[in-house]
Design a protein around this motif. Structure first.
Motif, PDB file in Angstrom:
ATOM      1  N   VAL A  79       0.842  -1.203   0.000  1.00  0.00           N
ATOM      2  CA  VAL A  79       0.000   0.000   0.000  1.00  0.00           C
ATOM      3  C   VAL A  79       0.875   1.250   0.000  1.00  0.00           C
ATOM      4  O   VAL A  79       0.596   2.229  -0.708  1.00  0.00           O
ATOM      5  CB  VAL A  79      -0.966  -0.033   1.204  1.00  0.00           C
ATOM      6  CG1 VAL A  79      -1.699   1.297   1.357  1.00  0.00           C
ATOM      7  CG2 VAL A  79      -1.971  -1.175   1.024  1.00  0.00           C
ATOM      8  N   ALA A  80       1.958   1.208   0.752  1.00  0.00           N
ATOM      9  CA  ALA A  80       2.872   2.362   0.752  1.00  0.00           C
ATOM     10  C   ALA A  80       3.407   2.625  -0.652  1.00  0.00           C
ATOM     11  O   ALA A  80       3.530   3.783  -1.082  1.00  0.00           O
ATOM     12  CB  ALA A  80       4.025   2.111   1.723  1.00  0.00           C
ATOM     13  N   ALA A  81       3.695   1.553  -1.380  1.00  0.00           N
ATOM     14  CA  ALA A  81       4.211   1.724  -2.746  1.00  0.00           C
ATOM     15  C   ALA A  81       3.171   2.396  -3.641  1.00  0.00           C
ATOM     16  O   ALA A  81       3.510   3.208  -4.506  1.00  0.00           O
ATOM     17  CB  ALA A  81       4.622   0.370  -3.318  1.00  0.00           C
ATOM     18  N   LEU A  82       1.884   2.057  -3.414  1.00  0.00           N
ATOM     19  CA  LEU A  82       0.826   2.661  -4.231  1.00  0.00           C
ATOM     20  C   LEU A  82       0.724   4.165  -4.021  1.00  0.00           C
ATOM     21  O   LEU A  82       0.289   4.896  -4.916  1.00  0.00           O
ATOM     22  CB  LEU A  82      -0.535   2.029  -3.890  1.00  0.00           C
ATOM     23  CG  LEU A  82      -0.804   0.614  -4.372  1.00  0.00           C
ATOM     24  CD1 LEU A  82      -2.158   0.148  -3.844  1.00  0.00           C
ATOM     25  CD2 LEU A  82      -0.809   0.564  -5.898  1.00  0.00           C
ATOM     26  N   PHE A  83       1.088   4.618  -2.821  1.00  0.00           N
ATOM     27  CA  PHE A  83       0.939   6.033  -2.497  1.00  0.00           C
ATOM     28  C   PHE A  83       2.272   6.773  -2.421  1.00  0.00           C
ATOM     29  O   PHE A  83       2.310   7.938  -2.022  1.00  0.00           O
ATOM     30  CB  PHE A  83       0.172   6.196  -1.175  1.00  0.00           C
ATOM     31  CG  PHE A  83      -1.278   5.830  -1.289  1.00  0.00           C
ATOM     32  CD1 PHE A  83      -2.197   6.768  -1.737  1.00  0.00           C
ATOM     33  CD2 PHE A  83      -1.723   4.543  -1.000  1.00  0.00           C
ATOM     34  CE1 PHE A  83      -3.542   6.441  -1.867  1.00  0.00           C
ATOM     35  CE2 PHE A  83      -3.062   4.208  -1.137  1.00  0.00           C
ATOM     36  CZ  PHE A  83      -3.971   5.158  -1.568  1.00  0.00           C
ATOM     37  N   ALA A  84       3.342   6.107  -2.819  1.00  0.00           N
ATOM     38  CA  ALA A  84       4.667   6.735  -2.722  1.00  0.00           C
ATOM     39  C   ALA A  84       4.730   8.010  -3.556  1.00  0.00           C
ATOM     40  O   ALA A  84       5.305   9.021  -3.134  1.00  0.00           O
ATOM     41  CB  ALA A  84       5.739   5.743  -3.171  1.00  0.00           C
ATOM     42  N   HIS A  85       4.127   7.962  -4.762  1.00  0.00           N
ATOM     43  CA  HIS A  85       4.215   9.136  -5.634  1.00  0.00           C
ATOM     44  C   HIS A  85       3.459  10.331  -5.082  1.00  0.00           C
ATOM     45  O   HIS A  85       3.651  11.444  -5.532  1.00  0.00           O
ATOM     46  CB  HIS A  85       3.690   8.777  -7.032  1.00  0.00           C
ATOM     47  CG  HIS A  85       2.202   8.560  -7.081  1.00  0.00           C
ATOM     48  ND1 HIS A  85       1.593   7.456  -6.530  1.00  0.00           N
ATOM     49  CD2 HIS A  85       1.205   9.314  -7.604  1.00  0.00           C
ATOM     50  CE1 HIS A  85       0.282   7.546  -6.720  1.00  0.00           C
ATOM     51  NE2 HIS A  85       0.027   8.664  -7.367  1.00  0.00           N
ATOM     52  N   ARG A  86       2.595  10.111  -4.116  1.00  0.00           N
ATOM     53  CA  ARG A  86       1.870  11.224  -3.502  1.00  0.00           C
ATOM     54  C   ARG A  86       2.515  11.680  -2.208  1.00  0.00           C
ATOM     55  O   ARG A  86       1.963  12.521  -1.485  1.00  0.00           O
ATOM     56  CB  ARG A  86       0.405  10.836  -3.269  1.00  0.00           C
ATOM     57  CG  ARG A  86      -0.322  10.642  -4.598  1.00  0.00           C
ATOM     58  CD  ARG A  86      -1.756  10.238  -4.459  1.00  0.00           C
ATOM     59  NE  ARG A  86      -2.558  11.148  -3.680  1.00  0.00           N
ATOM     60  CZ  ARG A  86      -3.609  11.827  -4.172  1.00  0.00           C
ATOM     61  NH1 ARG A  86      -3.930  11.724  -5.442  1.00  0.00           N
ATOM     62  NH2 ARG A  86      -4.323  12.587  -3.386  1.00  0.00           N
ATOM     63  N   GLY A  87       3.664  11.142  -1.892  1.00  0.00           N
ATOM     64  CA  GLY A  87       4.401  11.627  -0.730  1.00  0.00           C
ATOM     65  C   GLY A  87       3.975  11.023   0.593  1.00  0.00           C
ATOM     66  O   GLY A  87       4.254  11.590   1.655  1.00  0.00           O
ATOM     67  N   ALA A  88       3.309   9.870   0.549  1.00  0.00           N
ATOM     68  CA  ALA A  88       2.900   9.236   1.807  1.00  0.00           C
ATOM     69  C   ALA A  88       4.131   8.951   2.666  1.00  0.00           C
ATOM     70  O   ALA A  88       5.140   8.459   2.168  1.00  0.00           O
ATOM     71  CB  ALA A  88       2.148   7.937   1.518  1.00  0.00           C
ATOM     72  N   THR A  89       4.032   9.275   3.933  1.00  0.00           N
ATOM     73  CA  THR A  89       5.178   9.103   4.820  1.00  0.00           C
ATOM     74  C   THR A  89       5.063   7.889   5.730  1.00  0.00           C
ATOM     75  O   THR A  89       6.058   7.430   6.278  1.00  0.00           O
ATOM     76  CB  THR A  89       5.358  10.341   5.715  1.00  0.00           C
ATOM     77  OG1 THR A  89       4.140  10.559   6.435  1.00  0.00           O
ATOM     78  CG2 THR A  89       5.691  11.565   4.880  1.00  0.00           C
ATOM     79  N   ARG A  90       3.836   7.395   5.900  1.00  0.00           N
ATOM     80  CA  ARG A  90       3.673   6.257   6.823  1.00  0.00           C
ATOM     81  C   ARG A  90       2.371   5.550   6.497  1.00  0.00           C
ATOM     82  O   ARG A  90       1.364   6.204   6.208  1.00  0.00           O
ATOM     83  CB  ARG A  90       3.631   6.750   8.275  1.00  0.00           C
ATOM     84  CG  ARG A  90       3.571   5.620   9.290  1.00  0.00           C
ATOM     85  CD  ARG A  90       3.699   6.125  10.710  1.00  0.00           C
ATOM     86  NE  ARG A  90       2.631   7.057  11.067  1.00  0.00           N
ATOM     87  CZ  ARG A  90       2.487   7.591  12.281  1.00  0.00           C
ATOM     88  NH1 ARG A  90       3.353   7.326  13.236  1.00  0.00           N
ATOM     89  NH2 ARG A  90       1.488   8.417  12.526  1.00  0.00           N
ATOM     90  N   VAL A  91       2.412   4.232   6.540  1.00  0.00           N
ATOM     91  CA  VAL A  91       1.193   3.428   6.375  1.00  0.00           C
ATOM     92  C   VAL A  91       1.083   2.494   7.575  1.00  0.00           C
ATOM     93  O   VAL A  91       2.044   1.799   7.913  1.00  0.00           O
ATOM     94  CB  VAL A  91       1.231   2.594   5.078  1.00  0.00           C
ATOM     95  CG1 VAL A  91       0.016   1.674   4.995  1.00  0.00           C
ATOM     96  CG2 VAL A  91       1.288   3.502   3.853  1.00  0.00           C
TER      97      VAL A  91
END
Lengths: 454, 124
Positions: free
Chosen positions: B47-59
């Motif tokens: 899931v973190a990989a799916l949101f990496a491009h949006r700058g997610a810092t923690r899942v």
């Protein structure tokens, strides 16, 4: 057993939603409550701005439209109306409701006005802690419009116990709209944490209106929902022990089943063992769901832990300006033309030295999932020919710069790629928000009846 | 174990919600036998990989076995949140479907019609 229904899940919800709910509760003949949740994270700030411009405004703009069809029946059937539709100006909302009651020939109603959520001038923001979910957002400059703390259910419950037929609040925790009437009806003790948790869970499932009864759920062929044009809003039939059955009025569309309830159960939840509200920390991990029959799901097993020490407040600022402009490209090589529009605007913004944040989405490719930087569009391989809409967004403290950027999109009509059409543009001021944690002792929830001294 | 690849959307549903710049996505198995698939396949890292491009810092993933559901809390994934974002979907309400689009491996049970997954496409 006590029935509570939902009449609205947000400001702008279907204005006819409450009619079937009130009719069903009235038909059961034992009174009850209908709750209206109409405040989002910025709705209250917009209300404050409206109130500054006109002291008689600042409450839910659709208030009369929502209540006119149901007020007479609710009053006649002993159904208490509870809503945060007071927004920035609960006293004015109460006056508007009484005026409506006068027009309907209902006489003087007992309308309670709940206050205490407005903390402007009462706290020093520099000495409060930022809520960690907003921890990485930059600090905001500029004028504070509003500081509103999420209050609990106590004033709502006290008002109903004192005979309120209608309770008008500003900012309260959404589930408090349901917990208040339940405490007033059953006489639950505030330190009976499992009952507080149960009532909070009732409110959590009802607060978004049709989201638990088939709204925001339909996925054709996968999760089908009957008669979405006539979705019935939810009704909870609550027992004294806090367990309840979720259902909806007969003859309405939508559905209530295990899937709809599960989606809403976890909606806007972080740690399921610790959903923080001003009244209780709700633990959802032991919740049991049982489908009793068509559109009837029994919910039990909510557990409560002590409420958090601090309360969350939304701080709203006069912020910046948001400009949006869109243009379409279609047919052979449409995607390349759309991309050229994006790079053209980027270069024009740089050439003009405009000071703003900007983003471009090519709708029809990956717009909803993409980042501001456009990473997904850069990596994806959508068909070159198609029907694409380029959507630009600009944010800046400078209204002039946002106007200039929007104007550049308009100029694509003559200066841009071939065959661009249908420019739509808007520039509007934007309210920005941050959440802070405040000490409980600065918050004094209270109520008074409209027409009586505060 | 015989397994086949399906979209998560084929075996689960879910909804996303926002508070400030924090997103949550719940993912719910339609059938109890797919609960272990969710546990094994829909990981924090994926899931973190799916949101990496949006700058997610923690899942953070929370498990609700009684409901057959996972709840993901994703920090800093909303481009600033509803009142600051320049995105079209400022609430992130579409984003449950970003997760539901991921590929997952599900076991093939005898008789479910999928055990004969072709390795090579035969000539037409």
């Amino acid at each position: 057993m006590y029935r509570i229904g939902s009449g609205a899940g947000f400001s702008g919800d279907r204005i006819d939603a409450a009619q079937s709910v009130v009719a069903a509760i009235a038909a059961a003949g034992q009174g009850g409550a209908v709750i209206f949740e109409t405040l989002g994270e910025r709705t209250l700030a917009l209300g404050q701005i409206a109130k500054r411009l006109d002291a008689s405004r600042g409450y839910e703009p659709l208030l009369e439209d929502i209540l006119a069809p149901i007020l007479s029946q609710a009053v006649a059937a002993g159904i208490v109306i509870v809503g945060n539709f007071g927004a920035a100006n609960p006293p004015a909302a109460a006056r508007a409701i009484q005026a409506l009651a006068d027009r309907l020939g209902l006489g003087t109603l007992r309308i309670a006005v709940v206050g205490g959520d407005d903390l402007v001038g009462k706290i020093d923001l520099t000495r409060t802690e930022r809520w960690d979910g907003d921890g990485r957002l930059p600090g905001l400059q500029g004028d504070v419009i509003a500081i509103n703390v999420y209050m609990g259910a106590s004033a709502i419950a006290e008002a109903i116990a004192a005979g309120a037929q209608i309770v008008v609040t500003g900012r309260v925790a959404d589930p408090a709209l349901a917990l208040g009437p339940l405490v007033a009806h059953f006489g639950w003790a505030w330190d009976d944490l499992d009952r507080m948790a149960a009532g909070t869970l009732v409110g959590h499932l009802l607060e978004c209106g049709a989201q638990v009864s088939g709204g925001f759920f339909a996925d054709p062929g996968v999760k089908d929902v009957p008669d979405t044009a006539n979705i019935g809003f939810p009704i909870a039939e609550v027992e004294a022990d806090g367990s309840f059955v979720l259902t909806k009025a007969a003859g309405t569309g939508g559905l209530v089943d295990l899937r709809t309830v599960k989606e809403q159960l976890l909606y806007e939840i972080h740690d399921p063992a610790a959903y923080l509200t001003p009244d209780v920390t709700l633990d959802l991990t032991e919740v049991e769901l049982e489908e009793l029959g068509r559109d009837r799901v029994r919910v039990s097993g909510a557990r409560g832990h002590p409420a958090p020490d601090k309360l969350k407040a939304t701080v709203s600022y006069y912020g910046d300006w948001l400009g949006e402009a869109e243009i379409s490209y279609a047919g052979p090589n449409a995607l390349a033309r759309a991309r050229l529009a994006v790079t053209t605007i980027k270069a024009r913004l740089e050439r003009r030295g405009l000071n703003l944040a900007h983003r471009a989405d090519i709708v029809g490719t990956v717009s909803a999932f993409d980042s501001d930087a456009g990473d997904l569009l850069a990596e994806s391989e959508p068909p070159l020919a198609g029907d694409y809409r380029v959507r630009f967004a600009f944010g800046s403290a400078s209204q002039a710069d946002v106007n200039s950027a929007v104007q550049e999109v308009n100029a694509l009509y003559c200066c841009g790629p071939a065959g661009g059409g249908g420019v739509r543009q808007s520039v509007r001021p934007r309210v920005r928000t941050l959440s802070h944690l405040v000490a409980r002792d600065v918050v004094a929830a209270r109520f008074h009846f409209a027409g009586e001294p505060e | 174990m015989n397994a086949r690849t399906v979209k998560l959307h084929d075996i689960a549903h879910g909804r996303s919600g926002d508070k400030g710049n924090r997103l949550n996505v719940n993912i719910i198995a339609y059938r109890p036998e797919h609960w272990p698939v969710l546990l094994a396949e829909v990981t924090e890292a994926r899931v973190a990989a799916l949101f990496a491009h949006r700058g997610a810092t923690r899942v953070t993933r929370y498990e609700l076995p009684r409901l057959g559901a996972l709840n993901f809390v994703i920090d800093d994934a909303l481009e600033g949140g509803v009142n600051s974002s320049l995105a079209l979907d400022t609430h992130g309400k579409c984003l449950s479907y970003l997760v539901l689009g991921m590929d997952v491996r599900v076991p093939v049970e005898p008789g479910d019609g999928h055990e004969a997954e072709p390795v090579l496409q035969t000539a037409r």
